[in-house]
Design an enzyme around this catalytic site. Structure first.
Site, PDB file in Angstrom:
ATOM      1  N   TYR A 141      52.346  28.962  33.740  1.00 19.67           N
ATOM      2  CA  TYR A 141      52.420  30.281  33.105  1.00 19.67           C
ATOM      3  C   TYR A 141      53.843  30.843  33.130  1.00 19.67           C
ATOM      4  CZ  TYR A 141      47.471  31.529  32.391  1.00 19.67           C
ATOM      5  OH  TYR A 141      46.186  31.613  31.938  1.00 19.67           O
ATOM      6  N   LYS A 192      45.359  17.847  39.891  1.00 18.99           N
ATOM      7  CA  LYS A 192      45.315  16.688  38.993  1.00 18.99           C
ATOM      8  C   LYS A 192      46.355  15.713  39.531  1.00 18.99           C
ATOM      9  CE  LYS A 192      43.693  14.625  35.287  1.00 18.99           C
ATOM     10  NZ  LYS A 192      42.279  14.214  35.119  1.00 18.99           N
ATOM     11  N   ASP A 224      39.132  17.947  36.402  1.00 21.38           N
ATOM     12  CA  ASP A 224      38.067  17.606  35.445  1.00 21.38           C
ATOM     13  C   ASP A 224      36.732  17.474  36.170  1.00 21.38           C
ATOM     14  OD1 ASP A 224      39.145  15.368  36.722  1.00 21.38           O
ATOM     15  OD2 ASP A 224      39.055  14.054  34.962  1.00 21.38           O
ATOM     16  N   ASP A 248      42.592  29.803  35.919  1.00 21.57           N
ATOM     17  CA  ASP A 248      42.207  30.586  34.743  1.00 21.57           C
ATOM     18  C   ASP A 248      40.958  29.988  34.114  1.00 21.57           C
ATOM     19  OD1 ASP A 248      42.494  32.456  32.582  1.00 21.57           O
ATOM     20  OD2 ASP A 248      43.325  30.824  31.374  1.00 21.57           O
ATOM     21  N   ASP A 252      36.613  31.284  34.543  1.00 23.68           N
ATOM     22  CA  ASP A 252      35.711  31.664  33.442  1.00 23.68           C
ATOM     23  C   ASP A 252      34.422  30.859  33.532  1.00 23.68           C
ATOM     24  OD1 ASP A 252      37.601  33.419  32.366  1.00 23.68           O
ATOM     25  OD2 ASP A 252      37.182  32.792  30.305  1.00 23.68           O
TER      26      ASP A 252
HETATM   27  C1  IPM Z   1      42.863  36.134  33.029  1.00 23.89           C
HETATM   28  C2  IPM Z   1      43.254  36.224  31.579  1.00 23.89           C
HETATM   29  C3  IPM Z   1      44.772  36.269  31.504  1.00 23.89           C
HETATM   30  C4  IPM Z   1      45.292  34.967  32.074  1.00 23.89           C
HETATM   31  C5  IPM Z   1      45.333  36.520  30.095  1.00 23.89           C
HETATM   32  C6  IPM Z   1      44.794  37.783  29.487  1.00 23.89           C
HETATM   33  C7  IPM Z   1      46.839  36.533  30.099  1.00 23.89           C
HETATM   34  O1  IPM Z   1      42.699  35.170  30.865  1.00 23.89           O
HETATM   35  O2  IPM Z   1      43.241  37.052  33.805  1.00 23.89           O
HETATM   36  O3  IPM Z   1      42.201  35.175  33.397  1.00 23.89           O
HETATM   37  O4  IPM Z   1      45.369  33.950  31.372  1.00 23.89           O
HETATM   38  O5  IPM Z   1      45.634  34.955  33.253  1.00 23.89           O
HETATM   39 MG    MG Z   2      41.339  33.990  31.979  1.00 24.23          MG
END
Ligand code: IPM
Ligand code: MG
Length: 361
Positions: A141, A192, A224, A248, A252
């Site tokens: 990032y 990885k 993975d 990240d 999710d």
């Molecule tokens: C998160 C989001 C952020 C990230 C975005 C909005 C920049 O997806 O906090 O997970 O990628 O870190």
């Molecule tokens: Mg995110």
């Protein structure tokens, strides 16, 4: 001295959900003795519209002088045409970096009342309580060099750099082990290492840090496989620690195990316990303004703030049990709706939490 809390509603559903969290903070101040001052600021697309930058200096200064920051969400289609340097997401990334919030805690807890909201079978997810510790201020990032360049043949080439120094790996490792000590004492480090030298070093440093925590069982998994294991048998995990980008993605995935990303809070901490707290879902532009967004992730982010930055664990528990109470009472926003429930919007859900808090005073 009162705690100083900076509130950054942001974009999309941000202002709506943050308003409900502010109701909760107000009750804690009025009825439960919380000594805190709040101030509001601009971040993201709305800050860009008002000031020409997604992270105004004023916001950064206020954040640096606050004990904690509560953030709603940033971004939306309106700002997608902008160049990356001034996109709303840069406001968030700038705050993380400037405040040195390297340790991102993303719990995925399944509320028993919501077991049927998960797309996975109830037996796979019931009782789920896992903590993802995501490195937040390094990795791909932020790595340099980055950009899009034009090659000699005229073709364009995009590039980013995955980079971690030993000290960056070590401090996020320590965060994860410290948290594991307060939980089931198991850390799974996700990398990885079979392909990327950078994460080969990651694994080596994790093993070294682990020697300082002999009571914690350390394991390693390729990313993975970790993605697969998360949907196959998520209860095998206690604490997962991983890089910025892997975290990240995996967070999710873990969020969805619990039925709705609308339920999950997060904390981003520096080395001294100062933190920024935000729901892990985004700005949900598709439902912004409709009054349908689930405010519980933001309200639970206030609980994390009380616990990790303000040293008010008792108040944090009060919020968490109020959330559990409203779920018991059958209140559901559309994202967690199930037949027979009492469907409510954002404000009514916030009001229900406030009522439950007061009832348990
Ligand atoms: C998160 C989001 C952020 C990230 C975005 C909005 C920049 O997806 O906090 O997970 O990628 O870190
Ligand atoms: Mg995110």
């Amino acid at each position: 001295m009162p705690h100083k809390i900076l509130i950054l509603p942001g974009d999309g559903i941000g202002p709506e959900i943050v308003a409900e969290a502010v109701k909760v903070l107000d009750v804690l101040r009025a009825d439960f003795g919380l000594d805190a001052e709040t101030e509001q600021g601009l971040v993201g697309g709305s800050a860009y519209d008002a000031t020409g930058t997604p992270l105004p200096q004023r916001t950064l200064d206020d954040a640096k002088s606050a004990d904690a920051v509560l953030l709603g969400a940033v971004g939306g289609p309106k700002w997608e045409p902008l160049e990356i340097a001034v996109r709303p997401e840069k406001g968030l990334l700038g705050l993380r970096k400037e405040l040195a919030l390297f340790s991102n805690l993303r719990p995925a807890i399944l509320y028993p009342q919501l077991a049927s909201a998960s797309t996975l079978k109830a037996e796979v997810v019931s009782g789920l309580d896992l903590m993802i510790v995501r490195e937040l201020t390094g990795g791909i990032y932020f790595g340099q060099p980055r950009g899009v360049r034009t090659l000699e043949n005229g073709e364009r080439q995009g590039y980013n750099t995955l980079v971690y120094s030993e000290s960056e790996i070590e401090r996020i490792g320590r965060s994860a082990f410290e948290i594991a000590m307060k939980r089931d004492k198991r850390v799974c480090s996700v990398d990885k290492a079979n392909v990327l030298e950078c994460t080969e070093l990651w694994r080596e440093v994790m093993i070294r840090v682990g020697k300082d925590y002999p009571q914690v069982q350390l394991s390693h998994m390729y990313v993975d496989n970790a993605a697969m294991q998360l949907v196959k048998a998520p209860k095998q995990f206690d604490v997962m620690v991983t890089t910025n980008m892997f975290g990240d993605i995996l967070s999710d995935c873990a969020a969805m195990l619990t039925g709705s990303i609308g339920m999950l809070p997060s904390a981003s901490l520096d080395a001294n316990g100062r933190g920024m707290y935000e729901p892990i879902h985004g700005s949900a532009p598709d439902i912004a303004g409709s009054g349908k967004a689930n405010p519980l992730a933001t309200i639970l982010s206030v609980a994390m703030m009380l616990r990790y930055s303000l040293d008010e664990d008792g108040l944090a528990q009060r919020i968490e049990s109020a959330v559990s109470t409203v779920l018991d009472q059958g209140y559901r926003t559309p994202d967690i709706f199930a037949a027979g429930a009492n469907e409510v919007g954002t404000a009514a859900m916030g009001d229900a939490v406030v009522t439950a808090l007061r009832a348990n005073a």
